[in-house]
Design an enzyme around this catalytic site. Structure first.
Site, PDB file in Angstrom:
ATOM      1  N   HIS A   1      -3.430   6.765   2.832  1.00  0.00           N
ATOM      2  CA  HIS A   1      -3.834   5.489   2.234  1.00  0.00           C
ATOM      3  C   HIS A   1      -5.197   5.109   2.814  1.00  0.00           C
ATOM      4  O   HIS A   1      -5.416   5.198   4.013  1.00  0.00           O
ATOM      5  CB  HIS A   1      -2.792   4.420   2.552  1.00  0.00           C
TER       6      HIS A   1
ATOM      7  N   CYS B   1       0.815  -1.224   0.000  1.00  0.00           N
ATOM      8  CA  CYS B   1       0.000   0.000   0.000  1.00  0.00           C
ATOM      9  C   CYS B   1       0.848   1.273   0.000  1.00  0.00           C
ATOM     10  O   CYS B   1       0.337   2.363  -0.254  1.00  0.00           O
ATOM     11  CB  CYS B   1      -0.946   0.000   1.191  1.00  0.00           C
TER      12      CYS B   1
ATOM     13  N   ASN C   1     -10.105  -0.616   0.057  1.00  0.00           N
ATOM     14  CA  ASN C   1      -8.647  -0.500   0.070  1.00  0.00           C
ATOM     15  C   ASN C   1      -8.117  -0.996  -1.277  1.00  0.00           C
ATOM     16  O   ASN C   1      -8.229  -2.176  -1.601  1.00  0.00           O
ATOM     17  CB  ASN C   1      -8.119  -1.359   1.224  1.00  0.00           C
TER      18      ASN C   1
HETATM   19  O1  UT7 Z   1      -3.684  -1.606   3.708  1.00  0.00           O
HETATM   20  C1  UT7 Z   1      -2.601  -2.211   4.329  1.00  0.00           C
HETATM   21  C2  UT7 Z   1      -2.640  -2.149   5.791  1.00  0.00           C
HETATM   22  N1  UT7 Z   1      -3.852  -2.719   6.284  1.00  0.00           N
HETATM   23  C3  UT7 Z   1      -4.445  -2.179   7.292  1.00  0.00           C
HETATM   24  O2  UT7 Z   1      -3.998  -1.171   7.779  1.00  0.00           O
HETATM   25  C4  UT7 Z   1      -5.665  -2.888   7.815  1.00  0.00           C
HETATM   26  C5  UT7 Z   1      -5.654  -2.856   9.290  1.00  0.00           C
HETATM   27  N2  UT7 Z   1      -6.719  -3.605   9.949  1.00  0.00           N
HETATM   28  C6  UT7 Z   1      -8.020  -3.293   9.906  1.00  0.00           C
HETATM   29  O3  UT7 Z   1      -8.473  -2.455   9.151  1.00  0.00           O
HETATM   30  C7  UT7 Z   1      -8.901  -3.973  10.921  1.00  0.00           C
HETATM   31  O4  UT7 Z   1      -8.088  -4.691  11.827  1.00  0.00           O
HETATM   32  C8  UT7 Z   1      -9.971  -4.928  10.310  1.00  0.00           C
HETATM   33  C9  UT7 Z   1     -11.051  -4.122   9.643  1.00  0.00           C
HETATM   34  C10 UT7 Z   1      -9.320  -5.882   9.336  1.00  0.00           C
HETATM   35  C11 UT7 Z   1     -10.624  -5.748  11.433  1.00  0.00           C
HETATM   36  O5  UT7 Z   1     -11.187  -4.897  12.418  1.00  0.00           O
HETATM   37  P1  UT7 Z   1     -10.860  -5.141  13.970  1.00  0.00           P
HETATM   38  O6  UT7 Z   1     -11.639  -4.144  14.701  1.00  0.00           O
HETATM   39  O7  UT7 Z   1      -9.374  -5.136  14.159  1.00  0.00           O
HETATM   40  O8  UT7 Z   1     -11.503  -6.568  14.224  1.00  0.00           O
HETATM   41  P2  UT7 Z   1     -10.812  -7.909  14.760  1.00  0.00           P
HETATM   42  O9  UT7 Z   1      -9.922  -8.499  13.725  1.00  0.00           O
HETATM   43  O10 UT7 Z   1     -10.225  -7.661  16.120  1.00  0.00           O
HETATM   44  O11 UT7 Z   1     -12.063  -8.856  14.926  1.00  0.00           O
HETATM   45  C12 UT7 Z   1     -13.120  -8.558  15.863  1.00  0.00           C
HETATM   46  C13 UT7 Z   1     -14.211  -9.603  15.690  1.00  0.00           C
HETATM   47  C14 UT7 Z   1     -13.696 -11.033  15.693  1.00  0.00           C
HETATM   48  O12 UT7 Z   1     -14.663 -11.846  16.349  1.00  0.00           O
HETATM   49  P3  UT7 Z   1     -14.494 -12.264  17.889  1.00  0.00           P
HETATM   50  O13 UT7 Z   1     -13.178 -13.006  17.954  1.00  0.00           O
HETATM   51  O14 UT7 Z   1     -14.462 -10.969  18.644  1.00  0.00           O
HETATM   52  O15 UT7 Z   1     -15.702 -13.099  18.141  1.00  0.00           O
HETATM   53  C15 UT7 Z   1     -13.660 -11.412  14.233  1.00  0.00           C
HETATM   54  O16 UT7 Z   1     -13.782 -12.800  14.032  1.00  0.00           O
HETATM   55  O17 UT7 Z   1     -14.843  -9.433  14.425  1.00  0.00           O
HETATM   56  C16 UT7 Z   1     -14.864 -10.681  13.706  1.00  0.00           C
HETATM   57  N3  UT7 Z   1     -14.791 -10.377  12.281  1.00  0.00           N
HETATM   58  C17 UT7 Z   1     -15.870 -10.139  11.527  1.00  0.00           C
HETATM   59  N4  UT7 Z   1     -17.187 -10.116  11.822  1.00  0.00           N
HETATM   60  C18 UT7 Z   1     -18.038  -9.825  10.810  1.00  0.00           C
HETATM   61  C19 UT7 Z   1     -13.676 -10.283  11.509  1.00  0.00           C
HETATM   62  N5  UT7 Z   1     -14.026  -9.983  10.242  1.00  0.00           N
HETATM   63  C20 UT7 Z   1     -15.382  -9.893  10.226  1.00  0.00           C
HETATM   64  C21 UT7 Z   1     -16.320  -9.607   9.227  1.00  0.00           C
HETATM   65  N6  UT7 Z   1     -17.628  -9.575   9.553  1.00  0.00           N
HETATM   66  N7  UT7 Z   1     -15.964  -9.342   7.965  1.00  0.00           N
END
Ligand code: UT7
Length: 329
Positions: free
Chosen positions: A253, A112, A283
Site C-alpha cells: 500500500h 487502505c 495515498n
Molecule cells: O494509509 C493508511 C495508513 N496511514 C499511514 O500509514 C500514514 C502513517 N503516517 C505517516 O505517513 C506520517 O506519520 C506522516 C507523513 C503523516 C507525518 O510524518 P511524521 O514524520 O510522523 O511527522 P509528525 O506527525 O511526527 O510531525 C513532525 C512535525 C510536527 O511539528 P513539531 O511538533 O515537530 O514542531 C508537525 O506539526 O512536522 C509537522 N508537520 C508538518 N510540517 C510541514 C506535520 N505535517 C506537516 C506538513 N508540513 N504537512
C-alpha cells in the site's frame, strides 16, 4: 476450484495537485512533504464520482481479458469514499453503469486494506463454488473527505481507482496462494471520520460538517504500520515456504515512502522488487495496490506467472497480505 488473478486496470483523474500547490493552501513545503512521505503530487477528481472512476478502471480490466462482461457474477467495491452515505452501495452503481444490473454487488469498508479484503472475498466465493468471475474494485474520491486546511492529512491523499478480475480455475499453478487479513478496532480513533454515522456525537450529518472529514494521528499510525506490515509479510512468506528473493514484485500500500522502505529493508527486498507509485499518486487508500499493479502491467514489467506479494495497512485498524501469481487469460 482455485481463484486466479486474471486482469488488471486502473484510472486516475487528470487534474494534478502538486506539493507546490499545497504550499498555497497550508503551512507546508515541497521539501517537508518529499522528505517525510516521498509524495510529489496526487490526482484530484473534479466532476467524477468514485463509481465513475471505478467503472473506468473496470472497463480497462475487462478489455484486457477474454472473460466477457456478461460472465461477471459478483462485484465487490472497496471504498471509504462511496458515492452516497449508507446507500446505495457504490458497487451497485458501478454494476448499473457497466450494464450488469442483476449481478450481486456490494461495498466493503476496510480503508487502505480494502483491496486485499476484497481479494479474499473473491477467493472464498470462487473456492466455495458459489461464483466464477469476480470483479473487485478499489476506488476512492478521498478529496471529498479531506479537510484542505489540515496539513497533517491533506498532503497525503489522492483520488483514483483500480480493478481486477478474479476467476475460477482448476489449474493449481494459476491459483492465488494465500491471503492473510486482520484488524484491531481498539485503535479505531487513530484514523477516522468522527461524524455522520450512528456513533456520531451529532444527530445530523449537517450539524457539524467538520467532523465528516478524515482525521489521522499519523505518527502513531506510522509506527504500528511498520511493525504490523513487517510481521504480517514475514508470516505469510514463512507459512508458504517462500523466500523474499522469490517474489517478483513486492506491491505495498502506497502510504508513505518511509514505511515502504522500512518494510522492504527488513525483508531485504531489492529496489527492482519494490513497486513505488507514491510519488505520483500519493495515498489513494483502497485504490493504491491495484493502481500500482496496473502501473507495472502497463510498463510491461509484470509478466505471466510472476509472483506478486501484496501488503496493506489502514484505518480500522486493518491489515492484510497476499501471495498472488499473475495468471492472465
Ligand atoms: O494509509 C493508511 C495508513 N496511514 C499511514 O500509514 C500514514 C502513517 N503516517 C505517516 O505517513 C506520517 O506519520 C506522516 C507523513 C503523516 C507525518 O510524518 P511524521 O514524520 O510522523 O511527522 P509528525 O506527525 O511526527 O510531525 C513532525 C512535525 C510536527 O511539528 P513539531 O511538533 O515537530 O514542531 C508537525 O506539526 O512536522 C509537522 N508537520 C508538518 N510540517 C510541514 C506535520 N505535517 C506537516 C506538513 N508540513 N504537512
Amino acid at each position: 476450484m482455485y481463484a486466479a488473478f486474471r486482469s488488471i486496470g486502473a484510472y486516475v483523474p487528470p487534474k494534478v495537485l502538486s506539493n507546490n500547490d499545497l504550499t498555497k493552501m497550508v503551512d507546508t513545503s515541497d521539501e517537508w512533504i518529499t522528505k517525510r512521505t516521498g509524495i510529489k503530487e496526487r490526482h484530484i477528481a473534479e466532476d467524477e464520482t468514485t463509481s465513475d472512476m471505478g467503472v473506468k478502471a473496470a472497463t480497462k480490466a475487462l478489455k484486457r481479458t477474454a472473460i466477457d462482461k456478461s460472465e461477471i457474477d459478483l462485484i465487490v467495491c472497496a471504498t471509504i469514499s462511496p458515492d452516497y452515505f449508507c446507500m446505495p452501495s457504490t458497487a451497485t452503481i458501478i454494476a448499473d453503469k457497466l450494464g450488469l444490473p442483476n449481478v450481486m454487488a456490494f461495498d466493503i469498508s476496510a480503508a487502505c486494506t480494502g483491496f486485499i479484503y476484497a481479494l479474499s472475498i473473491a477467493k472464498a466465493y470462487i473456492e466455495a463454488g458459489i461464483k466464477k468471475n469476480v470483479l473487485i474494485i478499489g476506488a476512492e474520491r478521498l478529496s471529498k473527505i479531506i479537510d484542505y486546511s489540515d496539513r497533517a492529512t491533506c498532503i497525503l491523499f489522492g483520488d483514483g481507482a483500480g480493478a481486477a478480475i478474479i476467476s475460477a480455475t482448476d489449474n493449481k499453478k494459476e491459483a492465488i496462494l494465500d491471503i492473510h487479513t486482520g484488524s484491531d478496532g481498539s485503535y479505531a480513533e487513530l484514523l477516522m471520520t468522527p461524524n455522520g454515522g450512528s456513533g456520531s456525537a451529532h444527530d445530523s450529518i449537517r450539524a457539524e460538517s467538520a467532523g465528516v472529514f478524515m482525521q489521522m494521528r499519523g505518527n502513531e499510525t506510522f509506527k504500528i504500520a511498520v511493525k504490523t506490515l513487517t510481521s504480517d509479510v514475514k508470516d505469510i512468506l514463512a507459512k508458504n515456504s517462500i523466500k523474499a528473493s522469490e517474489i517478483s514484485h513486492f506491491i505495498p500500500h502506497q502510504a508513505n515512502y518511509r514505511i515502504i522502505k522500512a518494510v522492504g529493508d527488513v525483508l531485504e527486498m531489492t529496489e527492482e522488487q519494490v513497486v513505488l507509485t507514491v510519488a505520483k499518486y500519493g495515498n489513494t487508500s483502497s485504490a493504491s495496490i491495484p493502481m500500482a499493479i496496473n502501473d507495472i502491467y502497463e510498463s510491461k514489467k509484470l509478466q505471466p506467472n510472476e509472483m506478486m506479494l501484496l501488503d496493506a495497512f489502514g484505518g480500522g485498524l486493518t491489515w492484510g497480505s497476499a501471495l498472488v501469481p499473475f495468471s492472465p487469460k
